[in-house]
Scaffold this active site. Structure first.
Site, PDB file in Angstrom:
ATOM      1  N   ASP A 239       0.831  -1.202   0.000  1.00  0.00           N
ATOM      2  CA  ASP A 239       0.000   0.000   0.000  1.00  0.00           C
ATOM      3  C   ASP A 239       0.866   1.254   0.000  1.00  0.00           C
ATOM      4  O   ASP A 239       1.745   1.419   0.838  1.00  0.00           O
ATOM      5  CB  ASP A 239      -0.889   0.058   1.248  1.00  0.00           C
ATOM      6  CG  ASP A 239      -2.016  -0.951   1.205  1.00  0.00           C
ATOM      7  OD1 ASP A 239      -1.798  -2.039   0.664  1.00  0.00           O
ATOM      8  OD2 ASP A 239      -3.095  -0.643   1.725  1.00  0.00           O
ATOM      9  N   HIS A 241      -1.154   4.005  -0.522  1.00  0.00           N
ATOM     10  CA  HIS A 241      -2.201   4.958  -0.193  1.00  0.00           C
ATOM     11  C   HIS A 241      -1.923   5.435   1.191  1.00  0.00           C
ATOM     12  O   HIS A 241      -2.403   6.393   1.685  1.00  0.00           O
ATOM     13  CB  HIS A 241      -3.603   4.357  -0.308  1.00  0.00           C
ATOM     14  CG  HIS A 241      -4.166   3.720   0.916  1.00  0.00           C
ATOM     15  ND1 HIS A 241      -5.392   4.040   1.401  1.00  0.00           N
ATOM     16  CD2 HIS A 241      -3.690   2.760   1.735  1.00  0.00           C
ATOM     17  CE1 HIS A 241      -5.652   3.271   2.464  1.00  0.00           C
ATOM     18  NE2 HIS A 241      -4.635   2.491   2.672  1.00  0.00           N
ATOM     19  N   ASP A 276      -6.420   8.094  -1.430  1.00  0.00           N
ATOM     20  CA  ASP A 276      -7.319   8.268  -0.280  1.00  0.00           C
ATOM     21  C   ASP A 276      -6.566   8.594   0.999  1.00  0.00           C
ATOM     22  O   ASP A 276      -5.365   8.407   1.120  1.00  0.00           O
ATOM     23  CB  ASP A 276      -8.204   7.040  -0.053  1.00  0.00           C
ATOM     24  CG  ASP A 276      -9.457   7.058  -0.918  1.00  0.00           C
ATOM     25  OD1 ASP A 276      -9.840   8.141  -1.378  1.00  0.00           O
ATOM     26  OD2 ASP A 276     -10.050   5.981  -1.131  1.00  0.00           O
ATOM     27  N   HIS A 354      -3.882  -7.774  -4.018  1.00  0.00           N
ATOM     28  CA  HIS A 354      -3.996  -6.745  -2.991  1.00  0.00           C
ATOM     29  C   HIS A 354      -4.609  -7.299  -1.718  1.00  0.00           C
ATOM     30  O   HIS A 354      -4.146  -7.010  -0.612  1.00  0.00           O
ATOM     31  CB  HIS A 354      -4.858  -5.579  -3.495  1.00  0.00           C
ATOM     32  CG  HIS A 354      -5.024  -4.499  -2.461  1.00  0.00           C
ATOM     33  ND1 HIS A 354      -4.004  -3.638  -2.127  1.00  0.00           N
ATOM     34  CD2 HIS A 354      -6.076  -4.179  -1.663  1.00  0.00           C
ATOM     35  CE1 HIS A 354      -4.426  -2.816  -1.162  1.00  0.00           C
ATOM     36  NE2 HIS A 354      -5.670  -3.129  -0.868  1.00  0.00           N
TER      37      HIS A 354
END
Length: 497
Positions: A239, A241, A276, A354
């Site tokens: 990740d 994000h 995000d 993922h």
């Protein structure tokens, strides 16, 4: 202020209320849970609340544990806790708020709306509750409007937008998009973003149109060979994000400083959740798209559960894009996200996803390769499982703590892999990675000090020809003092704990 009464007495019955000493112990564990939650030690907070619940199951303790689960994105567990809190005390307002806050990111908008209306009715003076109710109503209207527009539109926006008519004004001082992307342009863009500046809107649209075309030409499962030379390797990142703030944009730059920029001899695989929860997701995802366009055979990007409309609305990416550009750019991002591949297989031996594995046995790589992915993630099926599932330490399959996907045990991993490796992302890990399921399942997370709060390390993995994972850990780097989550709604609790 919390109620001084004991709401669990409603369900337990006066004769079954624990002793005062037991209740005091439970309250002590609840207070420790509150402190752990404030310090963003989420797993520890859940442990304290769980102990308190075992001693004395009150609505307050369940609702507080729901708050911790929401912060961990364990929405399924949060729904159970909030619902149990309501059953213990139907008048406990925070339980309705927490249940709505768990349903919202799952896309259960009507369920969330019902609870937000209850909260506003119980607390009509709360501006926060009214704001959440308004957001939920807006999301429902937007979803209906988007469906209506899409049914009227024969072709997607990326195929009809007139980029040639757009003009780059003379005041723009950033890098200009060349006809053929180069490493030099890639470096110029990174430097431009580090200085807190944006690319011109025309160039962003051109990049999005080009990357959508590229992704649409790829299968849902990427098959990635290593180069033929002796020291050939690929770097797998989890990740990003986690690149939720400008600090974590600098952390991504730090990865490239430690490991080198992408090139024909230095390929990368990024395992979803690029956006995000922060204020610089746009710069991060554009950087990765430019790298993919520059080195299409040596930069690989997979879709995470945050590359979706509903998550982007709630966790900030849509707000960020509309603040920096407009609805048109956001629509193009959504089209691009729908075409991101869902999984990868390195050298026909290492499978990278993922989330995780599936509700049913017998799923093959060919099944993944053929998934029709040009859509928002469904609530069930292979695509949903790939993006949302998580491993569990015990055998078999279990319900998902997230409310979507499932939890799968080491026997499920072994059966799917047939003695190969699985690499996944999707979860924060204190050391940046975790090896489990008899060394057949690896979770890698490449966002150090997640959301400027968690204190975790980041990591990435090198796979050489022997395909044995070699881990590289790193810590967060310094960054300008910029507030994270500037475009995301507050997903925490009403009026605190």
């Amino acid at each position: 202020m919390e109620s001084k009464r004991h709401p669990a007495a409603v369900a337990i019955g006066a004769s079954h209320i624990p002793s005062e000493a037991t209740r005091e112990r439970a309250e002590g564990f609840k207070n420790q849970g509150n402190e752990a939650l404030k310090e963003h030690k989420l797993a520890l907070a859940v442990e304290y609340y769980t102990t308190a619940i075992e001693l004395y199951p009150t609505a307050i303790y369940h609702a507080n544990r729901a708050a911790a689960h929401i912060k961990m994105e364990s929405y399924g567990s949060a729904l159970k806790d909030a619902t149990e809190a309501i059953s213990l005390d139907p008048a406990y307002i925070k339980a309705y708020y927490r249940r709505a806050s768990a349903n919202l990111p799952l896309g259960h908008l009507k369920d969330a709306l019902r609870d937000y209306r209850t909260v506003v009715k119980m607390k009509p003076s709360s501006a926060e509750a009214k704001s959440k109710l308004k957001l939920c109503e807006q999301l429902i209207r937007q979803a209906a409007f988007a469906d209506a527009i899409q049914s009227e539109r024969n072709r997607p926006l990326s195929e009809t937008i007139d980029v040639n008519s757009m003009v780059v004004d003379a005041t723009y001082d950033g890098p200009h998009l060349p006809q053929t992307l180069t490493s030099e342009f890639m470096v110029q863009v990174l430097d431009h973003f580090k200085r807190g500046k944006l690319l011109h809107r025309k160039y962003v649209i051109q990049i999005l149109v080009a990357i959508k075309t590229l992704f649409a030409s790829l299968p849902s499962l990427l098959r990635i060979p290593l180069e033929k030379h002796e020291n050939a390797r690929i770097t797998v990142c989890g990740d990003t994000h986690g690149i939720h703030t400008q600090r974590q944009f600098y952390d991504v730059c730090n990865i490239f400083e430690m490991n080198g920029l992408p090139s024909e001899k230095n390929p990368y695989l990024f395992n979803g959740d690029f956006v995000d929860r922060g204020s610089f997701s746009l710069e991060v995802v554009l950087t990765l798209f430019i790298m993919k366009l520059t080195f299409p055979r040596h930069v690989h990007l997979l879709r995470g559960n945050h590359e979706s409309k509903n998550m982007n609305k709630i966790y900030g990416f849509e707000g960020e894009v509309k603040h920096k550009y407009d609805d048109v750019v956001m629509t193009l991002f959504s089209e691009v996200f729908n075409w991101l591949p869902l999984a990868a297989c390195i050298e026909e031996k290492v499978v990278v996803v993922h989330g995780g594995l599936f509700h049913q046995d017998g799923v093959t790589l060919a099944d993944i390769e053929k998934i029709n992915r040009n859509r928002e993630p469904p609530e069930a099926g292979l695509m949903s499982d790939l993006m949302w599932s998580d491993p569990q330490p015990f055998p078999g399959r279990g319900p998902s703590k997230r409310g979507i996907g499932l939890s799968f045990g080491p026997d499920i991993t072994k059966a799917f892999l047939a003695h190969n490796n699985l690499v996944r992302s999707h979860e924060v890990k204190d050391e940046g990675y975790l090896v489990e399921h008899d060394e057949k399942c690896i979770t890698v997370f490449s966002a150090p000090n997640y959301c400027d709060q968690m204190g975790n390390k980041g990591a990435f993995i090198h796979f050489y020809k022997d395909l044995k994972p070699k881990f590289k850990q790193f810590t967060a780097v310094e960054h300008p003092p910029i507030r994270p989550m500037a475009y995301a709604g507050n997903m925490g609790g009403l009026f605190g704990l």
